[in-house]
Design a protein around this motif. Structure first.
Motif, PDB file in Angstrom:
ATOM      1  N   LEU A 121       0.838  -1.193   0.000  1.00  0.00           N
ATOM      2  CA  LEU A 121       0.000   0.000   0.000  1.00  0.00           C
ATOM      3  C   LEU A 121       0.874   1.245   0.000  1.00  0.00           C
ATOM      4  CD1 LEU A 121      -3.308   0.745   1.528  1.00  0.00           C
ATOM      5  CD2 LEU A 121      -1.455   2.178   2.381  1.00  0.00           C
ATOM      6  N   ASN A 122       0.479   2.231  -0.812  1.00  0.00           N
ATOM      7  CA  ASN A 122       1.213   3.492  -0.896  1.00  0.00           C
ATOM      8  C   ASN A 122       0.229   4.653  -0.794  1.00  0.00           C
ATOM      9  OD1 ASN A 122       2.324   5.943  -2.487  1.00  0.00           O
ATOM     10  ND2 ASN A 122       4.146   4.679  -2.174  1.00  0.00           N
ATOM     11  N   THR A 178       4.156   7.392   1.299  1.00  0.00           N
ATOM     12  CA  THR A 178       4.342   6.446   2.404  1.00  0.00           C
ATOM     13  C   THR A 178       3.990   5.057   1.901  1.00  0.00           C
ATOM     14  OG1 THR A 178       3.874   8.071   4.125  1.00  0.00           O
ATOM     15  CG2 THR A 178       3.508   5.767   4.681  1.00  0.00           C
ATOM     16  N   GLU A 179       4.911   4.111   2.060  1.00  0.00           N
ATOM     17  CA  GLU A 179       4.667   2.771   1.515  1.00  0.00           C
ATOM     18  C   GLU A 179       4.938   1.702   2.564  1.00  0.00           C
ATOM     19  OE1 GLU A 179       5.238   1.901  -2.655  1.00  0.00           O
ATOM     20  OE2 GLU A 179       6.684   0.351  -2.083  1.00  0.00           O
ATOM     21  N   VAL A 180       4.023   0.744   2.647  1.00  0.00           N
ATOM     22  CA  VAL A 180       4.180  -0.392   3.549  1.00  0.00           C
ATOM     23  C   VAL A 180       3.927  -1.681   2.782  1.00  0.00           C
ATOM     24  CG1 VAL A 180       3.474   0.962   5.565  1.00  0.00           C
ATOM     25  CG2 VAL A 180       1.766  -0.365   4.325  1.00  0.00           C
ATOM     26  N   LEU A 181       4.618  -2.725   3.196  1.00  0.00           N
ATOM     27  CA  LEU A 181       4.420  -4.067   2.655  1.00  0.00           C
ATOM     28  C   LEU A 181       4.034  -4.969   3.818  1.00  0.00           C
ATOM     29  CD1 LEU A 181       4.641  -6.214   0.394  1.00  0.00           C
ATOM     30  CD2 LEU A 181       7.047  -6.473   1.025  1.00  0.00           C
ATOM     31  N   ALA A 182       2.865  -5.606   3.716  1.00  0.00           N
ATOM     32  CA  ALA A 182       2.362  -6.472   4.788  1.00  0.00           C
ATOM     33  C   ALA A 182       2.233  -7.898   4.267  1.00  0.00           C
ATOM     34  CB  ALA A 182       1.007  -5.975   5.289  1.00  0.00           C
ATOM     35  N   ALA A 183       2.651  -8.864   5.084  1.00  0.00           N
ATOM     36  CA  ALA A 183       2.570 -10.269   4.689  1.00  0.00           C
ATOM     37  C   ALA A 183       2.151 -11.114   5.885  1.00  0.00           C
ATOM     38  CB  ALA A 183       3.914 -10.752   4.143  1.00  0.00           C
ATOM     39  N   VAL A 184       1.300 -12.099   5.613  1.00  0.00           N
ATOM     40  CA  VAL A 184       0.811 -13.019   6.640  1.00  0.00           C
ATOM     41  C   VAL A 184       1.370 -14.407   6.353  1.00  0.00           C
ATOM     42  CG1 VAL A 184      -1.230 -14.181   7.574  1.00  0.00           C
ATOM     43  CG2 VAL A 184      -1.310 -11.731   7.067  1.00  0.00           C
ATOM     44  N   LYS A 185       1.904 -15.032   7.399  1.00  0.00           N
ATOM     45  CA  LYS A 185       2.387 -16.413   7.292  1.00  0.00           C
ATOM     46  C   LYS A 185       1.725 -17.245   8.374  1.00  0.00           C
ATOM     47  CE  LYS A 185       5.099 -19.390   5.241  1.00  0.00           C
ATOM     48  NZ  LYS A 185       4.910 -19.718   3.801  1.00  0.00           N
ATOM     49  N   LEU A 186       1.140 -18.375   7.983  1.00  0.00           N
ATOM     50  CA  LEU A 186       0.498 -19.288   8.922  1.00  0.00           C
ATOM     51  C   LEU A 186       1.419 -20.466   9.199  1.00  0.00           C
ATOM     52  CD1 LEU A 186      -3.096 -19.304   7.412  1.00  0.00           C
ATOM     53  CD2 LEU A 186      -2.422 -18.272   9.580  1.00  0.00           C
ATOM     54  N   GLU A 187       1.659 -20.734  10.473  1.00  0.00           N
ATOM     55  CA  GLU A 187       2.512 -21.841  10.883  1.00  0.00           C
ATOM     56  C   GLU A 187       1.768 -22.695  11.896  1.00  0.00           C
ATOM     57  OE1 GLU A 187       6.089 -20.201  12.419  1.00  0.00           O
ATOM     58  OE2 GLU A 187       6.661 -19.227  10.538  1.00  0.00           O
ATOM     59  N   VAL A 188       2.004 -23.996  11.857  1.00  0.00           N
ATOM     60  CA  VAL A 188       1.352 -24.915  12.787  1.00  0.00           C
ATOM     61  C   VAL A 188       2.089 -24.891  14.118  1.00  0.00           C
ATOM     62  CG1 VAL A 188       0.697 -27.311  13.226  1.00  0.00           C
ATOM     63  CG2 VAL A 188       0.552 -26.376  10.909  1.00  0.00           C
ATOM     64  N   ASP A 194       3.631  -9.621   9.460  1.00  0.00           N
ATOM     65  CA  ASP A 194       4.824  -8.777   9.411  1.00  0.00           C
ATOM     66  C   ASP A 194       4.593  -7.620   8.449  1.00  0.00           C
ATOM     67  OD1 ASP A 194       6.989 -10.128  11.067  1.00  0.00           O
ATOM     68  OD2 ASP A 194       6.347 -11.789   9.795  1.00  0.00           O
ATOM     69  N   ILE A 195       4.898  -6.419   8.909  1.00  0.00           N
ATOM     70  CA  ILE A 195       4.731  -5.224   8.081  1.00  0.00           C
ATOM     71  C   ILE A 195       6.059  -4.486   8.022  1.00  0.00           C
ATOM     72  CG2 ILE A 195       3.368  -3.149   7.668  1.00  0.00           C
ATOM     73  CD1 ILE A 195       1.274  -4.200   9.593  1.00  0.00           C
ATOM     74  N   VAL A 196       6.448  -4.105   6.825  1.00  0.00           N
ATOM     75  CA  VAL A 196       7.677  -3.340   6.624  1.00  0.00           C
ATOM     76  C   VAL A 196       7.321  -1.950   6.127  1.00  0.00           C
ATOM     77  CG1 VAL A 196       9.862  -3.175   5.377  1.00  0.00           C
ATOM     78  CG2 VAL A 196       9.006  -5.415   6.088  1.00  0.00           C
ATOM     79  N   VAL A 197       7.812  -0.928   6.829  1.00  0.00           N
ATOM     80  CA  VAL A 197       7.662   0.449   6.362  1.00  0.00           C
ATOM     81  C   VAL A 197       8.867   0.745   5.477  1.00  0.00           C
ATOM     82  CG1 VAL A 197       7.453   2.869   7.018  1.00  0.00           C
ATOM     83  CG2 VAL A 197       6.462   1.098   8.483  1.00  0.00           C
ATOM     84  N   SER A 198       8.639   0.814   4.178  1.00  0.00           N
ATOM     85  CA  SER A 198       9.748   1.055   3.243  1.00  0.00           C
ATOM     86  C   SER A 198       9.933   2.524   2.918  1.00  0.00           C
ATOM     87  CB  SER A 198       9.533   0.260   1.951  1.00  0.00           C
ATOM     88  OG  SER A 198       8.286   0.574   1.367  1.00  0.00           O
ATOM     89  N   MET A 252      -4.240   0.050   7.043  1.00  0.00           N
ATOM     90  CA  MET A 252      -4.814  -0.294   5.734  1.00  0.00           C
ATOM     91  C   MET A 252      -4.048  -1.446   5.101  1.00  0.00           C
ATOM     92  SD  MET A 252      -6.134   3.190   3.837  1.00  0.00           S
ATOM     93  CE  MET A 252      -4.911   4.376   4.398  1.00  0.00           C
ATOM     94  N   GLY A 253      -2.712  -1.414   5.202  1.00  0.00           N
ATOM     95  CA  GLY A 253      -1.912  -2.506   4.661  1.00  0.00           C
ATOM     96  C   GLY A 253      -2.177  -3.810   5.387  1.00  0.00           C
ATOM     97  N   ALA A 254      -2.299  -3.736   6.720  1.00  0.00           N
ATOM     98  CA  ALA A 254      -2.583  -4.943   7.508  1.00  0.00           C
ATOM     99  C   ALA A 254      -3.939  -5.521   7.132  1.00  0.00           C
ATOM    100  CB  ALA A 254      -2.543  -4.609   8.996  1.00  0.00           C
TER     101      ALA A 254
END
Length: 341
Positions: free
Chosen positions: A51-52, A64-74, A147-151, A163-165
């Motif tokens: 999102l920008n 302003t730019e963010v990259l959000a990623a979701v990882k599911l682990e058992v 995990d969200i990265v503010v780039s 919004m990114g989340a």
């Protein structure tokens, strides 16, 4: 973080209080800069979004730019492992050094901690907990790591984070699971079920497919992941995740989507996070005040009403864009599936 002189602050504040308001980019007090959103940007994640806010339309730079990623682990639901029956959510925000070139590594660490604290406390609240993070009762569950990265930070980073989340969580697919139990016939001979795809003593209950509403087998001790082209079911409650509205105060006025220079010219910012049980029923999920300024109770009540109105508008626009992204992603997924058969 912007460094602004007293003269610049006075000029910006005078523009905010003018009639009509005079912001440097010509926006009104309630206008956002252009917002660009794309989901599915991290192929190895269970859900992701970029999102920008405020990108230059001519060359695609800035904002302003963010990259959000979701990882599911058992996770095993055992004492000492951290696993929780029904699953748990952990959020983390990190900042690229290029986003804050004037800050020391220690200052960036502090900033990351502040961002993480706000996002994690809001999104991990029990009222928002998805119903489909459980796998096997008291045995296994999903850990949802966001995990969200503010780039890049050109102002209004909290609104961008939420919004990114929300976009990444909306994009998240929970893998379907099928519970498995082991049985032994008299004489020690194992049973074999044709639907299990396995051998020996594995017996699979045909009616235990899970996903959006995971069903459990009595006595199940393990699970498997059937292979589906659409990668699973959407995360439960994906339309109620909160959005943030940052009210920047120059009493008696307030304004939205501040640039870095505008943020440096305000003595108080009010962060309001609203979740949505329905599009027209926002709930105040969390609230933070940033800055040395003060606000009285009557003014706060009025700002909460205004914030609720803005949150509805943000939620409506974001939901419409996410639905458009769903159509685009689903078509691409179907095309990939058809190409494999």
């Amino acid at each position: 973080m912007a460094s602004t002189s007293k003269a610049e602050k006075s000029y910006i504040q005078a523009g905010i209080l003018a009639t009509p308001a005079n912001r440097s980019d010509g926006r009104s007090l309630q206008d956002y800069r252009a917002i660009a959103l794309e989901t599915g940007v991290a192929p190895l994640a269970n859900g992701s979004a970029r999102l920008n806010i405020g990108r230059n339309p001519h060359d695609g730079s800035g904002g302003t730019e963010v990259l959000a990623a979701v990882k599911l682990e058992v996770e095993n639901v055992d004492e000492g492992t951290g696993g929780v029956d029904g699953g748990r959510i952990v959020c983390n925000v990190s900042c690229s050094p290029s986003a804050y070139p004037n800050l020391s590594s220690g200052a960036i660490d502090d900033l990351q901690h502040d961002y993480t604290d706000v996002v994690h406390q809001a999104l991990s609240h029990p009222s928002l907990h998805p119903a489909n993070l459980g796998i096997l009762p008291r045995k296994k569950s999903w850990l949802l790591a966001l995990d969200i990265v503010v780039s890049a930070d050109a102002g209004n980073v909290y609104d961008a984070l939420f919004m990114g989340a929300r976009a990444a969580l909306w994009d998240t697919k929970v893998p379907r699971t099928r519970s498995i139990e082991y049985k032994t016939k008299k004489g020690g001979q194992g049973t074999k079920d044709a639907t299990s795809g396995g051998s020996g003593d594995m017996d699979v209950d045909e009616d235990t497919s899970s996903g959006f509403d995971t069903r459990k087998v009595a006595g199940a001790i393990d699970f498997e992941l059937p292979d589906y082209w659409d990668e699973g079911e959407v995360l439960d409650g994906h339309d109620r995740w909160p959005v943030s509205v940052s009210l920047n105060l120059v009493p008696p006025a307030h304004f939205l989507d501040a640039t870095l220079q505008e943020e440096a010219s305000t003595s108080l910012r009010l962060l309001l996070m609203f979740s949505f049980s329905s599009p027209n029923q926002p709930t105040l999920q969390a609230m933070r005040m940033l800055g040395p300024g003060e606000i009285n109770m009557s003014s706060l009540k009025e700002l909460l009403k205004e914030g609720e109105k803005y949150a509805k508008e943000v939620n409506s626009a974001l939901t419409s864009k996410l639905k458009e992204e769903d159509v685009r992603r689903n078509q691409k997924a179907r095309d990939r599936f058809l190409n494999r058969i």
